[in-house]
Design an enzyme around this catalytic site. Structure first.
Site, PDB file in Angstrom:
ATOM      1  N   GLY A 124       0.675  -0.778   0.275  1.00 32.23           N
ATOM      2  CA  GLY A 124      -0.539  -0.135   0.005  1.00 32.23           C
ATOM      3  C   GLY A 124       0.835   1.362   0.186  1.00 32.23           C
ATOM      4  CG  HIS A 125      -1.086   4.805  -0.696  1.00 29.14           C
ATOM      5  ND1 HIS A 125      -0.680   6.013   0.141  1.00 29.14           N
ATOM      6  CD2 HIS A 125      -2.214   4.839  -1.252  1.00 29.14           C
ATOM      7  CE1 HIS A 125      -1.943   5.713   0.074  1.00 29.14           C
ATOM      8  NE2 HIS A 125      -3.260   5.456  -0.882  1.00 29.14           N
ATOM      9  CB  THR A 126       3.524   6.598   2.628  1.00 28.89           C
ATOM     10  OG1 THR A 126       4.891   5.783   1.242  1.00 28.89           O
ATOM     11  CG2 THR A 126       3.582   7.454   3.774  1.00 28.89           C
ATOM     12  N   GLY A 127       1.097   5.344   4.375  1.00 27.26           N
ATOM     13  CA  GLY A 127       0.226   6.068   5.595  1.00 27.26           C
ATOM     14  C   GLY A 127      -0.984   4.965   5.031  1.00 27.26           C
ATOM     15  CB  SER A 128      -1.850   2.466   2.780  1.00 28.79           C
ATOM     16  OG  SER A 128      -0.792   1.929   3.025  1.00 28.79           O
ATOM     17  N   GLY A 129      -1.831   2.587   6.432  1.00 25.66           N
ATOM     18  CA  GLY A 129      -1.802   1.667   7.362  1.00 25.66           C
ATOM     19  C   GLY A 129      -1.161   0.609   7.451  1.00 25.66           C
ATOM     20  CE  LYS A 130       3.771   0.118   3.087  1.00 27.03           C
ATOM     21  NZ  LYS A 130       3.408   1.353   3.043  1.00 27.03           N
ATOM     22  CB  SER A 131       3.712   0.900   9.946  1.00 26.53           C
ATOM     23  OG  SER A 131       5.050   0.641   8.750  1.00 26.53           O
TER      24      SER A 131
ATOM     25  CD  GLU B 165       9.485  -0.286   2.621  1.00 26.92           C
ATOM     26  OE1 GLU B 165      10.185  -0.941   2.168  1.00 26.92           O
ATOM     27  OE2 GLU B 165       7.906  -0.168   2.266  1.00 26.92           O
TER      28      GLU B 165
END
Length: 281
Positions: free
Chosen positions: A33-40, A164
């Site tokens: 998902g793009h940066t800020g999508s909630g992955k982390s 990452e």
């Protein structure tokens, strides 16, 4: 399950919204998902570093809610090992051996046993035994990262969560690191959860993919299912693996691919059949 940052304050913001999924034991799951999508944010729920604002997270036989007491989470932190981006920044001990042994000792392992574990983990991450008595800060960046990963593996987790993990490494170092995680997955049956922007790694290693966007889980499936719709990927600021993009370009020269190859081996197999059989124009 949902999570709100600074819930109950004027600064509250949604981190995750109604996410429901299952990460199967023994799987290799990629989260994209793009940066800020909630992955982390999602990752940090996998060993209760964050607790859901509403709903539940089940880790093994433990059910985590917003009311879960922090005092009893050690077994989960041992079961689920977290490797954060630029993990080498967490190194702090005088020697590599002490740094790797710190976690096991903190969880009650005897010092002598923890030292043996450190030596074994150095082998596991592909470092020579002579690094054990060196300062981790005298090592190269790639070696430091391996030491940090060895410290996580020394806890003997059954799940390895990677945020990452190859960020900042050169292509050769990145390739070596990803192959190391694959060996852990294949030879030790370790469940891997990988957050990455590298679509090639998703295609090469993952068997399941979660796609996040603005805190929502918007799609999940196999890499082939996720990468079959290029326009959908573009709409969500995602791309194709390089091999798939190359195959797409080759179709303009008359080649035909079914299914679209995601890995270099798949591309080579389909090209060999077409070139050998004269299938292209």
């Amino acid at each position: 399950m949902s999570f709100t940052y600074q819930a109950g304050t004027p600064f509250a913001g949604d981190g995750l919204k109604d996410v429901t999924t299952t990460i199967k034991d023994g799987s290799y799951t990629a989260i994209i998902g793009h940066t800020g999508s909630g992955k982390s944010t999602l990752l940090q729920h996998l060993n209760a570093l964050l607790k859901p604002t509403t709903g539940t997270v089940t880790i093994g036989d433990r059910v985590i809610t917003n009311e879960t007491n922090n005092k009893n989470l050690k077994p989960i932190r041992q079961q689920v090992g977290m490797v954060f981006q630029f993990a080498e920044n967490q190194l702090f001990e005088q020697t590599v051996a002490k740094d790797i042994a710190f976690g096991p000792e903190n969880f009650g392992m005897a010092s002598a046993e923890a030292e043996k574990q450190a030596a074994a983990m150095v082998d596991l991450v592909g470092l020579p035994q002579d690094v054990l008595e060196k300062s981790p800060f005298d090592l190269s960046g790639g070696q430091m990262r391996r030491v940090a990963i060895a410290g996580v593996l020394a806890m003997k987790p059954t799940v390895l969560v990677l945020d990452e993990p190859t960020a900042g490494l050169d292509p050769a170092g990145r390739n070596d690191m990803m192959k190391m995680f694959q060996r852990l997955h294949e030879k030790q049956g370790m469940t891997i959860v990988l957050v990455t922007h590298q679509m090639d790694d998703v295609a090469d290693y993952a068997d399941h993919v979660l796609v996040m966007d603005e805190g929502h889980l918007i799609k999940e499936g196999t890499p082939r299912e996720i990468f079959q719709n290029e326009q959908w990927l573009e709409n969500h600021q995602l791309g194709l693996p390089k091999t798939a993009a190359m195959a797409r370009d080759l179709t303009k020269q008359g080649f035909r691919f079914d299914p679209l190859p995601l890995t270099t081996d798949e591309l080579a197999d389909q090209l060999a059949k077409q070139i050998g059989g004269g299938a292209h124009d």
